[in-house]
Each structure stands twice: as C-alpha cells, then as structure tokens.
Design a protein around this motif. Structure first.
Motif, mmCIF file in Angstrom:
data_model
loop_
_atom_site.group_PDB
_atom_site.id
_atom_site.type_symbol
_atom_site.label_atom_id
_atom_site.label_comp_id
_atom_site.label_asym_id
_atom_site.label_seq_id
_atom_site.Cartn_x
_atom_site.Cartn_y
_atom_site.Cartn_z
ATOM 1 N N UNK B 17 0.769 -1.166 -0.042
ATOM 2 C CA UNK B 17 -0.091 0.003 -0.116
ATOM 3 C C UNK B 17 0.692 1.195 0.050
ATOM 4 N N UNK B 18 1.997 1.232 0.631
ATOM 5 C CA UNK B 18 2.950 2.238 0.839
ATOM 6 C C UNK B 18 3.581 2.587 -0.654
ATOM 7 N N UNK B 19 4.071 1.537 -1.285
ATOM 8 C CA UNK B 19 4.533 1.725 -2.650
ATOM 9 C C UNK B 19 3.396 2.414 -3.600
ATOM 10 N N UNK B 20 2.265 1.704 -3.387
ATOM 11 C CA UNK B 20 1.211 2.159 -4.474
ATOM 12 C C UNK B 20 0.821 3.679 -4.344
ATOM 13 N N UNK B 21 0.664 3.984 -2.760
ATOM 14 C CA UNK B 21 0.406 5.428 -2.486
ATOM 15 C C UNK B 21 1.505 6.265 -3.018
ATOM 16 N N UNK B 23 3.623 5.702 -5.381
ATOM 17 C CA UNK B 23 3.397 5.847 -6.940
ATOM 18 C C UNK B 23 2.378 6.919 -7.448
ATOM 19 N N UNK B 24 1.225 6.879 -6.912
ATOM 20 C CA UNK B 24 0.302 7.902 -7.518
ATOM 21 C C UNK B 24 0.513 9.439 -6.920
ATOM 22 N N UNK B 25 1.177 9.445 -5.653
ATOM 23 C CA UNK B 25 1.732 10.935 -5.391
ATOM 24 C C UNK B 25 2.686 11.358 -5.838
ATOM 25 N N UNK B 26 3.786 10.639 -6.372
ATOM 26 C CA UNK B 26 4.808 11.138 -7.000
ATOM 27 C C UNK B 26 4.469 11.440 -8.449
ATOM 28 N N UNK B 27 3.523 10.598 -8.946
ATOM 29 C CA UNK B 27 3.037 11.148 -10.417
ATOM 30 C C UNK B 27 2.412 12.545 -10.412
ATOM 31 N N UNK B 34 6.034 15.827 -2.307
ATOM 32 C CA UNK B 34 5.198 14.657 -1.477
ATOM 33 C C UNK B 34 5.875 14.540 -0.242
ATOM 34 N N UNK B 35 5.269 14.640 0.880
ATOM 35 C CA UNK B 35 5.638 14.259 2.003
ATOM 36 C C UNK B 35 5.546 12.827 2.577
ATOM 37 N N UNK B 43 -1.868 5.687 2.169
ATOM 38 C CA UNK B 43 -1.565 4.287 2.154
ATOM 39 C C UNK B 43 -2.429 3.707 3.572
ATOM 40 N N UNK B 44 -2.960 4.572 4.380
ATOM 41 C CA UNK B 44 -3.499 3.965 5.572
ATOM 42 C C UNK B 44 -2.248 3.424 6.425
ATOM 43 N N UNK B 45 -1.326 3.950 6.653
ATOM 44 C CA UNK B 45 -0.041 2.883 6.945
ATOM 45 C C UNK B 45 0.620 4.295 8.067
ATOM 46 N N UNK B 46 1.048 3.762 9.205
ATOM 47 C CA UNK B 46 1.651 4.668 10.135
ATOM 48 C C UNK B 46 2.931 4.982 9.942
ATOM 49 N N UNK B 47 3.714 5.893 10.442
ATOM 50 C CA UNK B 47 5.122 6.184 10.439
ATOM 51 C C UNK B 47 6.002 5.130 10.569
#
Lengths: 198, 198
Positions: B17-21, B23-27, B34-35, B43-47
C-alpha cells in the motif's frame, strides 16, 4: 549624459532584486521548491520589502516568469527572423545553444501541479509556447511556399513537433544527467526536417 | 484452488500500500511535493510501518519509481514488439493513448532538482529512457533494412527525436491546460516519419 551615467550606476532597487532572485530560484528549484524566504535571502531584501512590492509569492513568481518568458521569446524571435532560408532558421532554432542541464526556464514549470493549476501563473507558459509554435509554423509555411520544403505536411503539426523535441530533449538530458541526449534528439529532428527538404 | 482464492482476497499488505500510494503521489505531486506524511495517509499506514519497510522517503520513492518505470517499459515493449510494419509500430508508439494532462509518470521527475541530483533516484529515469531510445532505434533500423524507411538517417537520432517529441508533448499540453498540443506534436512527428517512408 551625466544623468544617464548616474542612472546606470544607481543601485538596483529592491523590487528589481526580488524579481531577479525569483527568476533564478524558479529556474533552479521550481515554484513548489522556492520559498518566499529563499527569494528574500537571495535578493538581500526583507519580508516587508517583498510584501510592499508584491501581494505574495504567486504575484512575484508571475512577474518573474513573465520576464523570463519575454527574454526567451525575444531570443527565439531574433533567430527566426534572422538571415537564412526557412530550413536554416528552423535548424538554427533546434541547434541554438542552451544550458541543457538547467532545463528550460519556461517549460520546466509545466510539471509543477500548483503552478499549472493557477491560470495566472500558467499564462506566461501558455502564451510563450502558443507564440513559439505559431512563429515556427510561419517559417515552415515560408519554406513550403519557397519550394524548399515538401508542401504535403501541416506546418502547425511540424512546428509543434519541433518545439516538443526541444522540450523533451531537456527531459532526456536531465534524466541521463548529461547533455548528449538533448543533442541527439535535436539532431534527429534536424535529420527529419532535412528529409522534408529533399 | 481455495488457497489461490484466499491469497487473492487477502488484504494488500502495508508495504504494498505504501508503494502504490507513493506511485500515485509522485505522479501527481512530484518528489519535492510529496511528504512522507502524505504517503502514509494515503496508504492508511503509520510512520512506524513506513520506517519498518523503508529507510525513508528516498528509499520508498526509489522503489515506487522503479515499479512505475517497469510498468511503462512493459507497455511500450508490448507495442513495439507487436504486429505491423516498423512504421506502423513507431506510429503506434506516438499515438499510444496517454493521460496527457497528468504528464509522464517517469519523465515528469526530470524537472525535480533533488531527484536528479540523487543517482539512485535518477536511475529509473535514466535506464528507462536509455532502453526506450535503443528499442525505438532498433525498430527504425528494421524499417530501413526492410526498405520501408530511407536509409540515410541515423536510427538513434530519429529514435531520440521521437521519444523527445512525446516528452515535450506533455510539456506543451500541461502548459496550455489542454491535451491538444500533445496530439499536434505527435501528429507532426508521424508526418515527419511518413516523409521518411516515401
């Protein structure tokens, strides 16, 4: 004469220093990567001075971008209205010396989502490229009328392809970290144009 | 069978989910825009999860960019190794349907000064464009060997010009706020290629 001399030697005022600092930083760092503080620091101007002359970062950036766009346009016009056949002038545009790895000071901003979302900030990009494409299309059409270039291609489409090759050449060079891909792309366009001439 | 079904339905893990998020944000926003927090939120993932899977933003961005680059390369290869003459496949590459106003998910990053300054982050851009130019040059050379395209142009230069036209087409479209300049540029390249064939 003395008056002119005094004007020439007078220190550049804060507004002018802010615009020039913004031009440099926008080219180098882009809009999203340039803070008002960084512009003030480079200009040696305070926050008060910046907000005296401009309503904010967007206002200053718009002024700076317009000035950069005007400079680029004047450079292209000098080349396209110069001596030589149409093909020579189009080739001159493609081979014009550029600071390839710095990117195009106008086109580089097309990738900035905040800048293109703001019609006022996008305007210098839009009008510059619209002008450049129309101007190159005129030169292509001149070449066709003179019998120098084949007449069965659309001048506007060829012009758009030439401008895009230069803009994409910057992308390829910066992606590779070296200027050669820019030169290969523009030489490819020169070869394709030459094929239109034979 | 049941095993396969279970795997298919299993929730995508946090790393994915982090990788896909990313990819979207970088595009959408680029690297500088992108922070880490924005990626975690999307990604719905924590730090903690992000720093468990990646050493930081650059590490995650590199993984995301490489995945995007691999996807783009596979799409281009399917087209260039497909049916049709060399000219048809080159034309197909130029006319390939694209989300023009979103920009190129690979090439847009060439304008980011922090990204191109980092060799590891730049690597997916460099290798993708190097591959694409070499692959298009092969197709141009095929067309020359088959007598379909004139033999007196350098395949590598023509290939570089075609890739640059597509990358510059994105710049022109985003500068104008509409997709048509991309189509005009690529149709101009199609017309120049067609002139090589006659």
């Amino acid at each position: 004469m003395l008056y002119l001399l005094v004007c020439t030697l007078a220190p550049v005022n804060a507004r002018e220093r802010l615009v020039e600092a913004a031009q440099d930083l926008l080219w180098e760092r882009g809009y999203v990567g340039t803070s008002p503080r960084a512009i003030q620091d480079r200009a040696g101007a305070g926050q008060g001075s910046m907000y005296h002359h401009f309503t904010g970062k967007a206002d200053l950036a718009r002024t700076a971008l317009q000035r950069t766009a005007d400079r680029e346009r004047a450079g292209a016009e000098a080349l396209l209205s110069g001596d030589g056949t149409a093909l020579e002038r189009l080739t001159g545009y493609l081979r014009r010396e550029r600071q390839v790895l710095r990117g195009c000071p106008v086109g580089r901003h097309a990738q900035d989502p905040d800048l293109v979302a703001d019609p006022e900030l996008r305007a210098p990009l839009e009008t510059t490229f619209a002008w450049l494409r129309a101007r190159l299309a005129e030169v292509v059409a001149e070449g066709q009328e003179a019998g120098e270039l084949r007449a069965d291609v659309d001048p506007a489409a060829v012009a758009a392809a030439l401008v895009a090759t230069v803009q994409g050449g910057y992308v390829l060079a910066r992606a590779a970290g070296r200027p050669e891909p820019f030169e290969e792309a523009t030489e490819g366009a020169v070869a394709l144009l030459a094929a239109l001439a034979r």
